[in-house]
Design a protein around this motif. Structure first.
Motif, mmCIF file in Angstrom:
data_model
loop_
_atom_site.group_PDB
_atom_site.id
_atom_site.type_symbol
_atom_site.label_atom_id
_atom_site.label_comp_id
_atom_site.label_asym_id
_atom_site.label_seq_id
_atom_site.Cartn_x
_atom_site.Cartn_y
_atom_site.Cartn_z
ATOM 1 N N TYR A 54 39.810 -21.944 -54.066
ATOM 2 C CA TYR A 54 39.516 -22.557 -52.767
ATOM 3 C C TYR A 54 38.368 -23.561 -52.898
ATOM 4 C CZ TYR A 54 37.895 -23.073 -47.969
ATOM 5 O OH TYR A 54 37.486 -23.590 -46.779
ATOM 6 N N TYR A 55 37.279 -23.124 -53.553
ATOM 7 C CA TYR A 55 36.104 -23.990 -53.632
ATOM 8 C C TYR A 55 36.359 -25.186 -54.548
ATOM 9 C CZ TYR A 55 33.565 -20.677 -50.842
ATOM 10 O OH TYR A 55 33.170 -19.905 -49.803
ATOM 11 N N GLU A 56 37.134 -24.996 -55.608
ATOM 12 C CA GLU A 56 37.461 -26.118 -56.492
ATOM 13 C C GLU A 56 38.272 -27.176 -55.743
ATOM 14 O OE1 GLU A 56 39.323 -24.171 -59.773
ATOM 15 O OE2 GLU A 56 37.461 -24.057 -60.930
ATOM 16 N N GLU A 57 39.224 -26.680 -54.967
ATOM 17 C CA GLU A 57 40.072 -27.598 -54.209
ATOM 18 C C GLU A 57 39.248 -28.356 -53.167
ATOM 19 O OE1 GLU A 57 43.747 -25.919 -52.395
ATOM 20 O OE2 GLU A 57 43.195 -27.254 -50.750
ATOM 21 N N TYR A 58 38.339 -27.609 -52.546
ATOM 22 C CA TYR A 58 37.468 -28.210 -51.538
ATOM 23 C C TYR A 58 36.667 -29.360 -52.157
ATOM 24 C CZ TYR A 58 33.849 -28.621 -47.978
ATOM 25 O OH TYR A 58 32.986 -29.096 -47.027
ATOM 26 N N ILE A 59 36.102 -29.089 -53.323
ATOM 27 C CA ILE A 59 35.279 -30.100 -53.995
ATOM 28 C C ILE A 59 36.109 -31.315 -54.372
ATOM 29 C CG2 ILE A 59 33.956 -30.556 -56.102
ATOM 30 C CD1 ILE A 59 33.015 -27.573 -55.879
ATOM 31 N N ALA A 60 37.315 -31.056 -54.899
ATOM 32 C CA ALA A 60 38.182 -32.165 -55.296
ATOM 33 C C ALA A 60 38.506 -33.054 -54.099
ATOM 34 C CB ALA A 60 39.455 -31.612 -55.919
ATOM 35 N N ASP A 61 38.821 -32.421 -52.968
ATOM 36 C CA ASP A 61 39.164 -33.186 -51.764
ATOM 37 C C ASP A 61 37.952 -33.921 -51.217
ATOM 38 O OD1 ASP A 61 41.919 -32.842 -51.440
ATOM 39 O OD2 ASP A 61 41.608 -30.770 -50.768
ATOM 40 N N ALA A 62 36.801 -33.279 -51.306
ATOM 41 C CA ALA A 62 35.575 -33.924 -50.814
ATOM 42 C C ALA A 62 35.224 -35.139 -51.660
ATOM 43 C CB ALA A 62 34.437 -32.913 -50.818
ATOM 44 N N LEU A 63 35.404 -35.005 -52.973
ATOM 45 C CA LEU A 63 35.139 -36.134 -53.872
ATOM 46 C C LEU A 63 36.079 -37.289 -53.549
ATOM 47 C CD1 LEU A 63 34.639 -34.307 -57.281
ATOM 48 C CD2 LEU A 63 32.914 -35.658 -56.070
ATOM 49 N N GLU A 64 37.346 -36.910 -53.293
ATOM 50 C CA GLU A 64 38.355 -37.901 -52.966
ATOM 51 C C GLU A 64 37.990 -38.628 -51.679
ATOM 52 O OE1 GLU A 64 42.381 -36.343 -54.315
ATOM 53 O OE2 GLU A 64 42.807 -37.257 -52.379
ATOM 54 N N ALA A 65 37.375 -37.887 -50.759
ATOM 55 C CA ALA A 65 36.975 -38.473 -49.479
ATOM 56 C C ALA A 65 35.729 -39.349 -49.630
ATOM 57 C CB ALA A 65 36.735 -37.374 -48.465
ATOM 58 N N GLY A 66 35.172 -39.405 -50.843
ATOM 59 C CA GLY A 66 34.071 -40.330 -51.112
ATOM 60 C C GLY A 66 32.687 -39.709 -51.092
ATOM 61 N N LEU A 67 32.603 -38.389 -51.048
ATOM 62 C CA LEU A 67 31.292 -37.741 -51.073
ATOM 63 C C LEU A 67 30.785 -37.639 -52.509
ATOM 64 C CD1 LEU A 67 32.337 -36.842 -48.203
ATOM 65 C CD2 LEU A 67 30.990 -34.774 -48.569
ATOM 66 N N TYR A 106 50.938 -22.705 -48.262
ATOM 67 C CA TYR A 106 51.875 -23.242 -49.257
ATOM 68 C C TYR A 106 51.157 -24.343 -50.013
ATOM 69 C CZ TYR A 106 52.619 -26.745 -45.588
ATOM 70 O OH TYR A 106 52.436 -27.702 -44.627
ATOM 71 N N SER A 107 51.607 -24.580 -51.226
ATOM 72 C CA SER A 107 50.927 -25.579 -52.042
ATOM 73 C C SER A 107 51.744 -26.854 -52.149
ATOM 74 C CB SER A 107 50.664 -25.018 -53.437
ATOM 75 O OG SER A 107 49.726 -23.965 -53.335
ATOM 76 N N VAL A 108 51.057 -27.963 -52.088
ATOM 77 C CA VAL A 108 51.700 -29.281 -52.213
ATOM 78 C C VAL A 108 50.990 -30.020 -53.325
ATOM 79 C CG1 VAL A 108 52.041 -31.529 -51.086
ATOM 80 C CG2 VAL A 108 52.385 -29.413 -49.793
ATOM 81 N N GLU A 109 51.786 -30.717 -54.165
ATOM 82 C CA GLU A 109 51.143 -31.443 -55.244
ATOM 83 C C GLU A 109 50.496 -32.708 -54.692
ATOM 84 O OE1 GLU A 109 53.402 -31.615 -58.838
ATOM 85 O OE2 GLU A 109 52.036 -33.116 -59.650
ATOM 86 N N HIS A 110 49.259 -32.937 -55.133
ATOM 87 C CA HIS A 110 48.533 -34.096 -54.637
ATOM 88 C C HIS A 110 47.688 -34.649 -55.771
ATOM 89 C CE1 HIS A 110 46.022 -36.603 -52.037
ATOM 90 N NE2 HIS A 110 44.989 -36.127 -52.714
ATOM 91 N N SER A 111 47.937 -35.866 -56.141
ATOM 92 C CA SER A 111 47.279 -36.567 -57.250
ATOM 93 C C SER A 111 47.002 -35.646 -58.444
ATOM 94 C CB SER A 111 45.996 -37.270 -56.785
ATOM 95 O OG SER A 111 45.117 -36.357 -56.179
ATOM 96 N N GLY A 112 48.096 -35.070 -58.940
ATOM 97 C CA GLY A 112 48.021 -34.296 -60.185
ATOM 98 C C GLY A 112 47.446 -32.900 -60.054
#
Lengths: 429, 110
Positions: free
Chosen positions: A30-43, B59-65
C-alpha cells in the motif's frame, strides 16, 4: 522511487522484520504504491515523507494489529505476551489504558496461568515417567510381569499426563483467541485480510519450524496409553498395591519359623517394612520366631553372636515398596519368649507396622514411622522416654505430654519409644 | 475532533468518495485531505477495516509498468453508506438546533 522514499520504505520493513510476511507485505504494498503515485503526481521525496509521517508510527500501527491477528491465528504463550505487551505499550492515555486493563488483564492472566499449568503437567509427566522407569529397572529380571507392569504404568501415566497437558494447552489457546478478540476491540484494530496473492504469503519468518501437531498424533498417543494400561492391569500390580494401601491380608503367604534356645539369645533386633511386630510371653520354654511372608517380601531370621536378628525387606518384586510401606501390613512377625526371661538390648523398628511388646530387657528401643506402639511396662518397671505427636501418648489410658520421661521402678531398665505419626500406649498394670 | 466521531466519519467519507467512482490509494487520500485533516497513517487501517467488513473490494490495474490497487464499493457498502448518511442527517438536525440556541443566546447577550 527517490533515495528518500526507498530509505523510508526500508525503515518500515526493518521495523516489521520479526512479523509474519503476509500482512506486512500487504501494508508495504500500500505504502509503496502510494509513494509511486505521489511521485507521479509531481511531489518530491521529502514532501511525500512529510505527508506520510514518521515511519515509526506506521510500524507501531501495523505491529499492534499484526501481533494480535497473528496470536489469534496461532495462539501460544510467547505470542500472547508479545501481543498483550505491545497493546499495553501502544495505548498512551490513561483512560484507554484503564479500560484495556479492565477488559483484558483477567483473560490474559488466566491464559498465562493455564499455559503454566500445561507446562507443569508436561514436566510432571517427564518426572513421573523417569521415576517409574527407574523403579522398573530396579525390579529383578525374574519378576518379568512386574517389570512389564511398571513399564506399562509409566506409559499409561505419561500418556494420561501428556493428554491432560495438551488439554490445558488447548484451553489456554482458546482463551488466548478470545483475549485477542477483546484486545482488538479495545485497541480498535482490524482483522487480518485473507491474502489473495499467493506470492505474498511467503513462509512466516518468526516460526520457521513446522509446528508440532498433537491432533494428528492423538491416535498414536492413545494407542500407547492403552498398551500401557493393558500391560499394567494384566501384571496384577494394581491389585497388589491396592491391597497394601488398604492394609488387606495378602494371599500366598509363606510361613517362616525358627526356634532358639533362650539362654543363647541376649539381644533381639527386628526390622520390618510394614508387617506388625509382636513380642509376647508364651508358655513355651523355647524362643520362637514366626513370620508370614507375602510374595513381595523377603524375611531373614539370623542368629549372630548372641543376637537374634530378623529383617523384612522387599524382594524387589514391587517397586517403591519403601514408600508404600507406610501403610500397615496385615502380616505379622511374632516372637514368643519364655516367661520371666530378661534380655540385654531389644530393638524393634517398623516403617508402617504396629509394634506390640511385652518383654523384659535392660534396654528396649521401639521406633515406628507410621504405626502405633503398645508397650507393656507392668508395675511401672521401665524408665521410659517417649516421643510421639501431641496428645497421642497414653499411660494406662491417661494422656501424656510428648517428650516426657516416665520414672520407672527399676532405674536400670529403660525404654525409648518413638512413633513419628502414630500413637503410643503404655500399659502399667 | 473526538477520535470516535472522527473514525465513524472517516469510514463514511471513504464510502462516499468511492460511491462516485472507483479510485486508488493516493487519489483517495488527496480527496480526503480536501475534506478533513487526516493523516495518511489513519487511512490505511480504514481501508482495511472496510474491506474486512465487506463494504469495499479491490482490484489491480496495470499502470506504467506497475500494479495499482483500485477500491470499489460493494452493494453492502452502499447500504452502509445510506445508513451512515441517515445518522449524519440526524446529527445535523441536532447540531443545527444546538448552534441555533448558542447563536440566539449570543445575540441576546451581545
Amino acid at each position: 522511487m527517490t533515495k528518500k522514499t526507498v530509505d523510508y520504505i526500508q525503515s518500515i520493513r526493518a521495523g516489521l522484520e520479526s512479523l509474519p510476511a503476509g500482512p506486512v507485505n500487504q501494508a508495504l504494498e500500500y505504502y509503496e504504491e502510494y509513494i509511486a503515485d505521489a511521485l507521479e503526481a509531481g511531489l518530491s521525496g521529502d514532501e511525500i515523507v512529510a505527508k506520510l509521517g514518521s515511519s515509526e508510527k506506521i510500524v507501531a500501527a501495523i505491529r499492534a494489529e499484526v501481533l494480535i491477528n497473528d496470536t489469534e491465528k496461532k495462539p501460544g504463550p510467547v505470542r500472547l505476551m508479545r501481543a498483550s505487551g505491545n497493546a499495553f505499550r501502544q495505548v498512551a492515555d490513561s483512560a484507554a489504558k484503564a479500560s484495556l486493563i479492565m477488559g483484558a488483564i483477567i483473560p490474559i492472566a488466566v491464559a498465562i496461568l493455564f499455559y503454566i499449568v500445561s507446562v507443569a503437567t508436561f514436566i510432571g509427566a517427564i518426572a513421573l515417567t523417569a521415576i517409574l522407569v527407574y523403579g522398573m529397572l530396579q525390579i529383578p529380571v525374574i519378576y518379568m510381569a512386574e517389570k512389564f507392569g511398571t513399564a506399562g504404568f509409566a506409559l499409561f501415566i505419561s500418556v494420561l499426563l501428556v493428554a491432560t497437558g495438551i488439554g490445558w494447552w488447548y484451553l489456554a489457546n482458546s482463551i488466548t483467541r478470545v483475549t485477542m478478540k477483546a484486545l482488538r476491540k479495545l485497541t480498535q484494530q482490524t482483522k487480518e485480510l485473507p491474502i489473495k496473492n499467493p506470492a505474498l504469503s511467503t513462509p512466516n519468518l518468526v516460526m520457521p519450524l513446522r509446528r508440532f501437531s498433537f491432533k494428528k498424533r492423538l491416535p498414536v498417543l492413545l494407542g500407547i496409553g492403552l498398551l500401557g494400561a493393558v500391560l499394567l492391569f494384566s501384571s496384577g500390580l494394581p491389585l497388589r498395591y491396592f491391597s497394601i494401601w488398604n492394609s488387606m491380608k495378602p494371599a500366598n503367604l509363606t510361613r517362616l519359623q525358627k526356634e532358639f534356645e533362650p539362654q543363647t539369645v541376649r539381644n533381639i533386633s527386628v526390622t520390618t517394612l510394614n508387617s506388625r511386630i509382636v513380642v509376647q510371653q508364651g508358655n513355651t520354654a523355647g524362643l520362637a520366631v514366626s513370620y508370614e511372608q507375602p510374595d513381595w517380601m523377603s524375611g531373614a531370621i539370623e542368629f549372630k553372636d548372641d543376637t537374634l536378628i530378623f529383617r523384612e525387606r522387599s524382594n524387589g518384586r514391587l517397586p517403591f515398596m519403601d514408600f508404600i510401606a507406610i501403610h500397615e501390613g496385615m502380616t505379622t512377625v511374632t516372637i514368643e519368649i519364655p516367661e520371666g526371661y530378661v534380655f540385654n538390648n531389644v530393638s524393634l523398628e517398623s516403617t508402617g507396622g504396629h509394634i506390640t511388646t511385652a518383654i523384659f530387657a535392660k534396654e528396649v528401643r521401639v521406633h515406628t514411622f507410621n504405626g502405633n506402639i503398645r508397650f507393656n511396662s507392668t508395675n511401672r518397671m521401665y524408665t521410659i522416654k517417649v516421643s510421639a505427636p501431641a496428645e497421642k501418648i497414653y499411660v494406662g489410658g491417661v494422656p501424656l505430654e510428648p517428650g516426657s520421661i516416665i520414672d520407672g521402678r527399676l532405674k536400670n531398665r529403660q525404654a525409648i519409644l518413638e512413633s513419628d505419626n502414630g500413637t503410643i500406649e503404655i500399659d502399667v498394670k | 475532533m473526538d477520535p470516535q466521531i472522527k473514525k465513524g466519519i472517516l469510514d463514511t467519507i471513504v464510502l462516499a468518495i468511492l460511491r462516485k467512482a472507483d479510485t486508488y490509494g493516493y487519489e483517495l487520500s488527496e480527496q480526503m485531505a480536501g475534506l478533513m485533516d487526516v493523516s495518511e497513517t489513519a487511512l490505511y487501517p480504514v481501508l482495511r477495516r472496510l474491506e474486512v467488513q465487506g463494504f469495499l473490494e479491490t482490484y489491480s490495474v496495470e499502470h506504467s509498468g506497475r500494479l495499482r490497487k483500485y477500491y470499489h464499493i460493494t452493494a453492502l457498502g452502499l447500504q452502509q453508506l445510506n445508513e451512515n448518511a441517515k445518522e449524519l442527517l440526524e446529527l445535523q438536525r441536532i447540531i443545527s438546533w444546538v448552534i441555533e440556541g448558542v447563536k440566539n443566546h449570543d445575540e441576546k447577550n451581545g
